[in-house]
Design an enzyme around this catalytic site. Sequence first.
Site, short mmCIF file in Angstrom:
data_model
loop_
_atom_site.label_atom_id
_atom_site.label_comp_id
_atom_site.label_asym_id
_atom_site.label_seq_id
_atom_site.Cartn_x
_atom_site.Cartn_y
_atom_site.Cartn_z
N CYS A 111 0.81 -1.23 0.00
CA CYS A 111 0.00 0.00 0.00
C CYS A 111 0.84 1.27 0.00
CB CYS A 111 -0.96 0.00 1.19
SG CYS A 111 -2.21 -1.30 1.10
N HIS A 253 -2.98 6.69 5.19
CA HIS A 253 -3.49 5.43 4.62
C HIS A 253 -4.51 4.82 5.58
CE1 HIS A 253 -3.79 1.93 2.18
NE2 HIS A 253 -3.54 1.17 3.23
N ASN A 283 -10.64 0.27 1.38
CA ASN A 283 -9.18 0.37 1.37
C ASN A 283 -8.71 0.27 -0.08
OD1 ASN A 283 -6.42 0.05 1.53
ND2 ASN A 283 -6.46 -1.61 3.01
#
Length: 322
Positions: A111, A253, A283
């Site tokens: 990520c 994030h 997400n």
Amino acid sequence: MKARVTGVATYLPDRRLGSDEVERRIEGYVPHAGIVERLTGVRWRHVAGDDQQASDLAVEAIRKLDPAQLDGVDLLIFASASQDMVEPATAHIVAAKLGLSCPVFDVKNACNSVLNGMQVAEALIRTGVHRKVLVCTGEVPSRAIRWRIRDRAQFVDAFAGFTLSDAGAAVVMTADPDRGVFYRDFAADSTAWAIGTLPGGGTAHPRDPEYGYFRGDGRRLKEAFELVGPDIFRNALKRTGLTWDDFAVVAVHQVALPYLRHLARLLDIPEDRLVVTLPEHGNCASATLPLQLALGGWSPGDRVALLGLGGGISLGVMLAEM
């Protein structure tokens, strides 16, 4: 010379899947109704079409940029956890679809892929190797969600996948003598790499379909992040003499709302500086930070902070004047 973000765009597939639909789709094990949204805060996530690849989502995002922002691009970095195939680099496929002929390569770090792509782009611009770099991503984690669940243990192991969302994003970074990225720092605890994995497709498990699904332990991942951080984020303020109030947007994030709120309290981030995307968009993996920049209320000259968390595990922070 600094590297300034001069363009940001995102692409979110039209099809959306609600958390109640996710729970109904699970076969075998029957989870408690409402558990996905209750534990994570995710109501919706985006799902790419069956004919869309990771490169397609990146291309869709890039095409939303003002064409003038692409003039003079001399490097394309595809920075994503997802990829069209093992070889060649997905960056080549993106460039071919756009008709670009500049150098290209991929950056992959879960990520944090886009944040690391921006890190590389900034370094190349500061050293004069390139003047305008296009960093893009196409995330299609929906292809790696385990839907047939044997028992509660396997449900827990597969749970992180039920929050993931497909998305594309593009960030243009341009050489600027006056403003741009002014601070960056990165850290990792690679001993924790096994906490969250997608094992298939590499040399360890090249062809076994059983390894083609996300696996993870959310509790252990949270503990690992807290062990490495949050000093990396606090140090960014100490070393620059700034506070979160000096930033128009603090992009973080987002994997679960409880953890976002916990981190915000831990770091004293004002709520009005956050752009909370998780409930409506899930997400979005490496597209999460660009999505928050695209939705955030900033103007040229404002400061923004990008706080990254990625499997592996890694953390990163980048501060920039837009």
